[in-house]
Design a protein around this motif. Structure first.
Motif, PDB file in Angstrom:
ATOM      1  N   ALA A 250      -5.039  11.026 -13.942  1.00 45.44           N
ATOM      2  CA  ALA A 250      -4.231  10.089 -13.159  1.00 45.44           C
ATOM      3  C   ALA A 250      -5.056   8.868 -12.779  1.00 45.44           C
ATOM      4  O   ALA A 250      -6.241   8.970 -12.485  1.00 45.44           O
ATOM      5  CB  ALA A 250      -3.716  10.772 -11.895  1.00 45.44           C
ATOM      6  N   VAL A 251      -4.433   7.700 -12.820  1.00 44.38           N
ATOM      7  CA  VAL A 251      -5.074   6.470 -12.358  1.00 44.38           C
ATOM      8  C   VAL A 251      -4.640   6.235 -10.912  1.00 44.38           C
ATOM      9  O   VAL A 251      -3.663   6.815 -10.436  1.00 44.38           O
ATOM     10  CB  VAL A 251      -4.708   5.264 -13.248  1.00 44.38           C
TER      11      VAL A 251
ATOM     12  N   ARG B   4       3.719   3.478  -3.339  1.00 43.13           N
ATOM     13  CA  ARG B   4       3.094   2.949  -4.546  1.00 43.13           C
ATOM     14  C   ARG B   4       2.455   1.583  -4.312  1.00 43.13           C
ATOM     15  O   ARG B   4       1.365   1.304  -4.772  1.00 43.13           O
ATOM     16  CB  ARG B   4       4.126   2.859  -5.672  1.00 43.13           C
ATOM     17  N   TYR B   5       3.120   0.712  -3.599  1.00 37.62           N
ATOM     18  CA  TYR B   5       2.614  -0.640  -3.362  1.00 37.62           C
ATOM     19  C   TYR B   5       2.326  -0.863  -1.881  1.00 37.62           C
ATOM     20  O   TYR B   5       2.588  -1.905  -1.326  1.00 37.62           O
ATOM     21  CB  TYR B   5       3.617  -1.680  -3.872  1.00 37.62           C
ATOM     22  N   ARG B   6       1.782   0.121  -1.234  1.00 37.57           N
ATOM     23  CA  ARG B   6       1.524   0.034   0.205  1.00 37.57           C
ATOM     24  C   ARG B   6       0.571  -1.115   0.540  1.00 37.57           C
ATOM     25  O   ARG B   6       0.769  -1.836   1.500  1.00 37.57           O
ATOM     26  CB  ARG B   6       0.965   1.345   0.715  1.00 37.57           C
ATOM     27  N   ASP B   7      -0.499  -1.295  -0.240  1.00 38.49           N
ATOM     28  CA  ASP B   7      -1.513  -2.302   0.066  1.00 38.49           C
ATOM     29  C   ASP B   7      -1.356  -3.591  -0.733  1.00 38.49           C
ATOM     30  O   ASP B   7      -2.119  -4.530  -0.538  1.00 38.49           O
ATOM     31  CB  ASP B   7      -2.911  -1.735  -0.184  1.00 38.49           C
ATOM     32  N   THR B   8      -0.409  -3.641  -1.634  1.00 38.84           N
ATOM     33  CA  THR B   8      -0.203  -4.836  -2.454  1.00 38.84           C
ATOM     34  C   THR B   8       1.285  -5.154  -2.518  1.00 38.84           C
ATOM     35  O   THR B   8       2.120  -4.347  -2.133  1.00 38.84           O
ATOM     36  CB  THR B   8      -0.726  -4.633  -3.896  1.00 38.84           C
ATOM     37  N   THR B   9       1.590  -6.287  -3.029  1.00 35.59           N
ATOM     38  CA  THR B   9       2.983  -6.701  -3.196  1.00 35.59           C
ATOM     39  C   THR B   9       3.510  -6.122  -4.506  1.00 35.59           C
ATOM     40  O   THR B   9       2.837  -6.171  -5.532  1.00 35.59           O
ATOM     41  CB  THR B   9       3.084  -8.228  -3.250  1.00 35.59           C
TER      42      THR B   9
END
Length: 58
Positions: A28-29, A39-44
């Motif tokens: 897994a990555v 999935r995108y908690r820290d990014t947009t």
């Protein structure tokens, strides 16, 4: 989901461990197996590319 019940198909949510077994043997990555909202908690999230259409079942 109601239509599935009418057709005699039982649906139930799977636990994280039940889903993870489908990925046994794979590397897994980041961020790994997470819930969709995480999935995108820290990014947009990337922009939506439009409506996704899937072909109907035969």
């Amino acid at each position: 989901m109601y239509d599935y019940c009418l057709g005699g198909i039982t649906l139930r949510p799977r636990t994280r461990d039940e889903v993870a077994r489908f990925f046994d043997g794979l590397d897994a990555v980041e961020p790994g197996l997470v819930r969709a909202p995480d999935r995108y908690r820290d990014t947009t999230a990337p922009p939506a590319s439009g409506r996704v259409r899937a072909p109907p079942y035969p």
